[in-house]
Scaffold this motif. Structure first.
Motif, mmCIF file in Angstrom:
data_model
loop_
_atom_site.group_PDB
_atom_site.id
_atom_site.type_symbol
_atom_site.label_atom_id
_atom_site.label_comp_id
_atom_site.label_asym_id
_atom_site.label_seq_id
_atom_site.Cartn_x
_atom_site.Cartn_y
_atom_site.Cartn_z
ATOM 1 N N SER A 117 38.497 43.791 53.392
ATOM 2 C CA SER A 117 37.053 43.458 52.867
ATOM 3 C C SER A 117 36.641 44.777 51.933
ATOM 4 N N GLN A 118 36.788 45.707 52.506
ATOM 5 C CA GLN A 118 36.328 47.255 51.603
ATOM 6 C C GLN A 118 37.301 47.240 50.155
ATOM 7 N N LEU A 119 38.533 46.818 50.337
ATOM 8 C CA LEU A 119 39.448 46.737 49.267
ATOM 9 C C LEU A 119 39.016 45.889 48.251
ATOM 10 N N LEU A 120 38.767 44.476 48.570
ATOM 11 C CA LEU A 120 38.236 43.611 47.711
ATOM 12 C C LEU A 120 37.003 43.855 47.201
ATOM 13 N N ALA A 121 35.978 44.818 47.633
ATOM 14 C CA ALA A 121 34.722 45.088 47.042
ATOM 15 C C ALA A 121 34.960 46.123 46.050
ATOM 16 N N VAL A 122 35.683 46.988 46.138
ATOM 17 C CA VAL A 122 35.873 48.046 45.064
ATOM 18 C C VAL A 122 35.662 47.583 43.814
ATOM 19 N N PRO A 123 34.869 48.143 42.864
ATOM 20 C CA PRO A 123 34.477 47.552 41.460
ATOM 21 C C PRO A 123 35.915 47.907 40.732
ATOM 22 N N VAL A 124 36.568 47.115 39.849
ATOM 23 C CA VAL A 124 37.927 47.527 39.493
ATOM 24 C C VAL A 124 37.541 48.577 38.262
ATOM 25 N N GLY A 125 36.318 48.504 37.406
ATOM 26 C CA GLY A 125 35.926 49.650 36.590
ATOM 27 C C GLY A 125 35.729 50.925 36.838
#
Length: 341
Positions: A117-125
């Motif tokens: 869940s943490q990984l998926l929420a990291v803003p790619v920008g």
């Protein structure tokens, strides 16, 4: 400005250690500082590239610090000589506390789901810039092509004796042929931060948090691949495999779940195929250098299982199943021509 003397002192102490928790690409050494223990992380010399890597690990850890509390805290990064100093996390490696074949506690499975869940929420920008030729956001087909290209490059390495070892063990010249036909059918999904190496030796069960180590292979890519890579490397019990898969689907946003179940099967097949290609040479070295016959046979059995798992992914298909005796004979021919490298 020069490098702080105390930092160089910690690095020198790490280099003097005969024992270290060594991964494939880095040595990790606990060193005592004035403020308590720290982990000094030094690149391993001569490690052959077997994985994609796009970022300096320190730059990534610095970027994700505010978003991923399950990552270790970066304290210092050095360029020349290259090393990092990370927080030392007191606790047990998951592989020591709960090795493959042992059931995992519910709390650990919950922590792994929370980590995804943490990984998926990291803003790619907010991630470091990817290489200029990296696939564009959502181009899952090009991302998969990169994975296949990596395996092809590994298969093509080595001398004639290694090429013969691959042939003797039934690994085709293009081990990616069958999977390559399926690449264009992958669904489009937005890219996310991938750890790409979550296995039992990269997880520490700390007193107050579970920490996920070794970020040197992190990528920006198809999030379904991260799940497949994790499931392959963890060797979960069947019920645990299903639970983590369901947990990932629950925490992943809808746009990351487009066509995910079918594509998960693609990536899991890829992991089996890659493992066979990479481990043919790795396990052949272990077999050739084994001190005892039973140790040699155990490695041969493991390699036979890896090859058997990959065989359905290959063209031409073959019904031939190699026995451990077949593998040992092939390795003997390879090592007789200097193949242990």
């Amino acid at each position: 400005m020069g490098i702080p003397v105390d930092v160089i002192s910690l690095y020198r102490k790490a280099c003097e250690h005969d024992t270290a928790l060594s991964g494939y690409y880095n040595r990790n050494v606990r060193v005592e500082s004035d403020d308590g223990p720290v982990m000094v992380r030094v690149p391993s010399a001569g490690a052959e590239t077997m994985d994609l890597a796009i970022w300096p690990e320190a730059a990534l850890l610095d970027a994700i610090g505010p978003h991923v509390p399950s990552a270790p805290r970066l304290m210092h990064a050095n360029i020349d000589p290259p090393f990092q100093i990370q927080e030392f996390v007191e606790g047990a490696l998951l592989d020591d506390a709960h090795p493959a074949g042992a059931a995992l506690p519910d709390a650990v499975l919950d922590d792994i789901a929370a980590f995804f869940s943490q990984l998926l929420a990291v803003p790619v920008g907010e991630l470091p810039a990817a290489p200029s030729d990296w696939p564009k956001d959502g181009d899952t087909a090009s991302f998969a092509e990169l994975l296949l290209r990596l395996v092809r490059s590994i298969r093509d390495r080595g001398d004639q004796s290694t090429a013969r070892l691959y042939r003797d063990l039934g690994v085709p010249e293009d081990p990616c042929g069958l999977l390559a036909r399926r690449v264009t059918g992958l669904s489009t999904r937005p890219f996310r931060l991938l750890h790409a190496d979550i296995h039992r030796k990269n997880v520490i069960l700390g007193a107050d948090r579970t920490v996920f180590l070794d970020w040197e292979l992190a990528l920006c890519g198809d999030p379904v691949y991260d799940l497949a890579d994790h499931l392959h490397k963890m060797s979960y019990l069947p019920a645990e495999d299903e639970r983590i898969t369901a947990a990932w689907a629950q925490v992943a946003p809808p746009e990351c779940r487009a066509g995910w179940e079918e594509d998960l099967r693609f990536y899991r097949a890829y992991e089996r195929m890659k493992s066979a290609v990479v481990d043919t040479v790795r396990w052949a070295r272990l077999i050739a250098l084994a001190a005892e016959p039973q140790e040699r046979r155990a490695y041969a059995v493991e390699l036979a299982d890896k090859l058997d798992a990959a065989r359905p992914c290959w063209i031409p298909a073959s019904d031939t199943v190699l026995t451990p005796d077949d593998i040992e004979r092939a390795v003997d021919r390879w090592s007789a021509t200097g193949g242990t490298g």
